[in-house]
Write a protein that holds these residues in place. Sequence first.
Motif, PDB file in Angstrom:
ATOM      1  N   ILE A  30       0.846  -1.209   0.000  1.00  0.00           N
ATOM      2  CA  ILE A  30       0.000   0.000   0.000  1.00  0.00           C
ATOM      3  C   ILE A  30       0.881   1.259   0.000  1.00  0.00           C
ATOM      4  CG2 ILE A  30      -1.594   1.342   1.467  1.00  0.00           C
ATOM      5  CD1 ILE A  30      -2.889  -1.401   2.226  1.00  0.00           C
ATOM      6  N   LEU A  31       1.937   1.221   0.794  1.00  0.00           N
ATOM      7  CA  LEU A  31       2.859   2.376   0.854  1.00  0.00           C
ATOM      8  C   LEU A  31       3.550   2.578  -0.495  1.00  0.00           C
ATOM      9  CD1 LEU A  31       4.365   1.758   4.396  1.00  0.00           C
ATOM     10  CD2 LEU A  31       2.976   3.718   3.720  1.00  0.00           C
ATOM     11  N   LYS A  32       3.882   1.465  -1.149  1.00  0.00           N
ATOM     12  CA  LYS A  32       4.520   1.560  -2.453  1.00  0.00           C
ATOM     13  C   LYS A  32       3.551   2.196  -3.459  1.00  0.00           C
ATOM     14  CE  LYS A  32       6.747  -2.189  -4.040  1.00  0.00           C
ATOM     15  NZ  LYS A  32       6.810  -3.454  -4.830  1.00  0.00           N
ATOM     16  N   ALA A  33       2.296   1.751  -3.421  1.00  0.00           N
ATOM     17  CA  ALA A  33       1.273   2.328  -4.315  1.00  0.00           C
ATOM     18  C   ALA A  33       1.159   3.833  -4.072  1.00  0.00           C
ATOM     19  CB  ALA A  33      -0.069   1.640  -4.076  1.00  0.00           C
ATOM     20  N   ALA A  34       1.191   4.232  -2.812  1.00  0.00           N
ATOM     21  CA  ALA A  34       1.088   5.668  -2.473  1.00  0.00           C
ATOM     22  C   ALA A  34       2.270   6.438  -3.060  1.00  0.00           C
ATOM     23  CB  ALA A  34       1.029   5.838  -0.960  1.00  0.00           C
ATOM     24  N   MET A  35       3.449   5.836  -2.956  1.00  0.00           N
ATOM     25  CA  MET A  35       4.660   6.521  -3.422  1.00  0.00           C
ATOM     26  C   MET A  35       4.857   6.441  -4.935  1.00  0.00           C
ATOM     27  SD  MET A  35       7.441   6.012  -0.416  1.00  0.00           S
ATOM     28  CE  MET A  35       6.894   5.439   1.189  1.00  0.00           C
ATOM     29  N   PHE A  36       4.004   5.684  -5.617  1.00  0.00           N
ATOM     30  CA  PHE A  36       4.020   5.670  -7.088  1.00  0.00           C
ATOM     31  C   PHE A  36       3.084   6.742  -7.653  1.00  0.00           C
ATOM     32  CE2 PHE A  36       5.454   1.028  -8.263  1.00  0.00           C
ATOM     33  CZ  PHE A  36       6.644   1.240  -7.602  1.00  0.00           C
TER      34      PHE A  36
ATOM     35  N   SER B 113       7.768  16.418  -6.831  1.00  0.00           N
ATOM     36  CA  SER B 113       8.343  16.840  -5.540  1.00  0.00           C
ATOM     37  C   SER B 113       8.169  15.796  -4.435  1.00  0.00           C
ATOM     38  CB  SER B 113       7.715  18.157  -5.097  1.00  0.00           C
ATOM     39  OG  SER B 113       6.320  17.982  -4.993  1.00  0.00           O
ATOM     40  N   ARG B 114       7.190  14.881  -4.602  1.00  0.00           N
ATOM     41  CA  ARG B 114       6.983  13.793  -3.642  1.00  0.00           C
ATOM     42  C   ARG B 114       7.063  14.300  -2.194  1.00  0.00           C
ATOM     43  NH1 ARG B 114       7.996   9.243  -6.643  1.00  0.00           N
ATOM     44  NH2 ARG B 114       8.643   8.052  -4.836  1.00  0.00           N
ATOM     45  N   PRO B 115       6.139  15.203  -1.841  1.00  0.00           N
ATOM     46  CA  PRO B 115       6.240  15.855  -0.528  1.00  0.00           C
ATOM     47  C   PRO B 115       5.732  15.012   0.641  1.00  0.00           C
ATOM     48  CG  PRO B 115       4.282  16.639  -1.647  1.00  0.00           C
ATOM     49  CD  PRO B 115       4.964  15.684  -2.599  1.00  0.00           C
ATOM     50  N   TRP B 116       5.222  13.812   0.334  1.00  0.00           N
ATOM     51  CA  TRP B 116       4.533  13.007   1.346  1.00  0.00           C
ATOM     52  C   TRP B 116       5.431  12.386   2.396  1.00  0.00           C
ATOM     53  CZ3 TRP B 116       3.040  11.844  -3.943  1.00  0.00           C
ATOM     54  CH2 TRP B 116       4.034  11.128  -4.638  1.00  0.00           C
ATOM     55  N   GLU B 117       4.832  12.181   3.566  1.00  0.00           N
ATOM     56  CA  GLU B 117       5.427  11.413   4.675  1.00  0.00           C
ATOM     57  C   GLU B 117       4.296  10.527   5.187  1.00  0.00           C
ATOM     58  OE1 GLU B 117       8.597  11.759   5.724  1.00  0.00           O
ATOM     59  OE2 GLU B 117       9.104  13.535   4.534  1.00  0.00           O
TER      60      GLU B 117
ATOM     61  N   ILE C  34      -1.259  10.432   6.722  1.00  0.00           N
ATOM     62  CA  ILE C  34      -0.604  11.001   5.535  1.00  0.00           C
ATOM     63  C   ILE C  34      -0.329  12.479   5.788  1.00  0.00           C
ATOM     64  CG2 ILE C  34      -0.717  11.384   3.050  1.00  0.00           C
ATOM     65  CD1 ILE C  34      -2.471   8.996   2.753  1.00  0.00           C
ATOM     66  N   ALA C  35       0.958  12.819   5.689  1.00  0.00           N
ATOM     67  CA  ALA C  35       1.386  14.191   5.935  1.00  0.00           C
ATOM     68  C   ALA C  35       2.235  14.643   4.757  1.00  0.00           C
ATOM     69  CB  ALA C  35       2.183  14.244   7.235  1.00  0.00           C
ATOM     70  N   GLY C  36       2.508  15.935   4.666  1.00  0.00           N
ATOM     71  CA  GLY C  36       3.304  16.426   3.540  1.00  0.00           C
ATOM     72  C   GLY C  36       3.983  17.747   3.846  1.00  0.00           C
ATOM     73  N   LYS C  37       5.068  17.974   3.119  1.00  0.00           N
ATOM     74  CA  LYS C  37       5.847  19.192   3.322  1.00  0.00           C
ATOM     75  C   LYS C  37       5.342  20.287   2.392  1.00  0.00           C
ATOM     76  CE  LYS C  37      10.493  20.589   3.786  1.00  0.00           C
ATOM     77  NZ  LYS C  37      11.752  20.660   3.816  1.00  0.00           N
ATOM     78  N   GLU C  38       5.114  21.469   2.907  1.00  0.00           N
ATOM     79  CA  GLU C  38       4.691  22.597   2.068  1.00  0.00           C
ATOM     80  C   GLU C  38       5.796  22.924   1.065  1.00  0.00           C
ATOM     81  OE1 GLU C  38       3.607  25.833   4.647  1.00  0.00           O
ATOM     82  OE2 GLU C  38       1.503  25.239   4.523  1.00  0.00           O
ATOM     83  N   GLY C  39       5.375  23.262  -0.173  1.00  0.00           N
ATOM     84  CA  GLY C  39       6.357  23.586  -1.210  1.00  0.00           C
ATOM     85  C   GLY C  39       6.843  25.028  -1.096  1.00  0.00           C
ATOM     86  N   ARG C  40       7.955  25.326  -1.789  1.00  0.00           N
ATOM     87  CA  ARG C  40       8.491  26.696  -1.746  1.00  0.00           C
ATOM     88  C   ARG C  40       7.797  27.596  -2.760  1.00  0.00           C
ATOM     89  NH1 ARG C  40      13.462  26.959  -3.442  1.00  0.00           N
ATOM     90  NH2 ARG C  40      13.625  24.730  -3.869  1.00  0.00           N
ATOM     91  N   ILE C  41       7.474  27.060  -3.960  1.00  0.00           N
ATOM     92  CA  ILE C  41       6.885  27.895  -5.014  1.00  0.00           C
ATOM     93  C   ILE C  41       5.369  28.032  -4.811  1.00  0.00           C
ATOM     94  CG2 ILE C  41       6.585  28.184  -7.521  1.00  0.00           C
ATOM     95  CD1 ILE C  41       9.253  26.515  -7.776  1.00  0.00           C
ATOM     96  N   LEU C  42       4.694  26.923  -4.718  1.00  0.00           N
ATOM     97  CA  LEU C  42       3.250  26.924  -4.428  1.00  0.00           C
ATOM     98  C   LEU C  42       3.046  26.112  -3.151  1.00  0.00           C
ATOM     99  CD1 LEU C  42       1.241  26.308  -7.749  1.00  0.00           C
ATOM    100  CD2 LEU C  42       0.922  28.178  -6.128  1.00  0.00           C
ATOM    101  N   PRO C  43       2.990  26.801  -2.000  1.00  0.00           N
ATOM    102  CA  PRO C  43       2.990  26.087  -0.721  1.00  0.00           C
ATOM    103  C   PRO C  43       1.914  25.022  -0.565  1.00  0.00           C
ATOM    104  CG  PRO C  43       3.224  28.457  -0.378  1.00  0.00           C
ATOM    105  CD  PRO C  43       2.947  28.260  -1.844  1.00  0.00           C
ATOM    106  N   SER C  44       0.717  25.243  -1.183  1.00  0.00           N
ATOM    107  CA  SER C  44      -0.391  24.314  -0.912  1.00  0.00           C
ATOM    108  C   SER C  44      -0.381  23.044  -1.762  1.00  0.00           C
ATOM    109  CB  SER C  44      -1.727  25.034  -1.100  1.00  0.00           C
ATOM    110  OG  SER C  44      -1.902  25.348  -2.458  1.00  0.00           O
ATOM    111  N   LEU C  45       0.590  22.900  -2.656  1.00  0.00           N
ATOM    112  CA  LEU C  45       0.581  21.731  -3.555  1.00  0.00           C
ATOM    113  C   LEU C  45       0.639  20.390  -2.824  1.00  0.00           C
ATOM    114  CD1 LEU C  45       2.729  22.710  -6.670  1.00  0.00           C
ATOM    115  CD2 LEU C  45       0.311  22.101  -6.622  1.00  0.00           C
TER     116      LEU C  45
END
Length: 175
Positions: free
Chosen positions: A27-33, A40-44, A76-87
Motif C-alpha cells: 500500500i505504501l509503495k502504491a502511495a509513493m508511485f 516533488s513527492r512531498p509526502w510522509e 498522511i502528511a506532507g511538506k509545504e512547497g516553496r513555489i506553491l505552498p499548498s501543492l
Amino acid sequence: MLEIIGKRRSIRKFLPKDVEQEKIDEILKAAMFSPSAMNSRPWEFIVVRDQELKNKISKATQWIGFVKDAPVLLVIAGKEGRILPSLWIEDCSIAAENVYLEAANQKLGTCFCQITGSKTLTIAGKDSEEYIRKVLDIPKGIRVLCVMPIGYPNEKKEEHKESEFDIKKVHNDKY
Ligand SMILES: Cc1cc2nc3c(=O)[nH]c(=O)nc-3n(C[C@H](O)[C@H](O)[C@H](O)COP(=O)(O)O)c2cc1C
C-alpha cells in the motif's frame, strides 16, 4: 473502467485481525508511485499500530472515533512547497486515493479521515492538525492531511452503481 474503482468503498468497521506488514508495504509503495507536482513527492507516511496512540488519534475530530478499532492507522502528511505552498494537499490526496485502491486490491478496507482544517473533539477549538502533530511528534513544517485506518472489512458495502454517473456534471466546451 478498472474493476477496483467500482469496488472501492469507505470502510469504517474492521475485523479484530492484524494486517500483514507486506500488505502495508505494498500500500505504501502504491502511495509513493503517485504523481506529484514537479515530482516533488512531498509526502510522509506514519504507520501507527500502538493502541494508545490510535486511541488518541481517534479523538482528533468528531468524525473519526471508529479509527481506534482498526489494526493499522496510516497518517498522511506532507511538506509545504516553496513555489506553491499548498501543492502538498493535491499530491498527498492523490497518494491517498492510491492507498484506497491498493487497500481494496488487497481485500482490505480504508477510509479517508479528514484532519486539515478540522477541530478536535476533546480540547474545544483546538486544531486537529496541531493535535496529531503533537501526538505523533511530527515536526512543524510537515502538514497533516488525513488518517486512513486499514484493516480487514467487517462490513459489506455495495459496489458503485451506473446511476452514480451523472451526465449533468459534464460540460462540453463551455460550462
Ligand atoms: C476529503 C475527504 C474527507 C473525508 N473525511 C471523512 C471523515 O472525516 N470521516 C469519515 O468517516 N469519512 C470521511 N470521508 C469519506 C467519505 O465520507 C466517503 O468517501 C463518501 O461518503 C463516499 O463513500 P465511498 O468512499 O464509500 O464511495 C472523507 C472523504 C474525503 C474525500
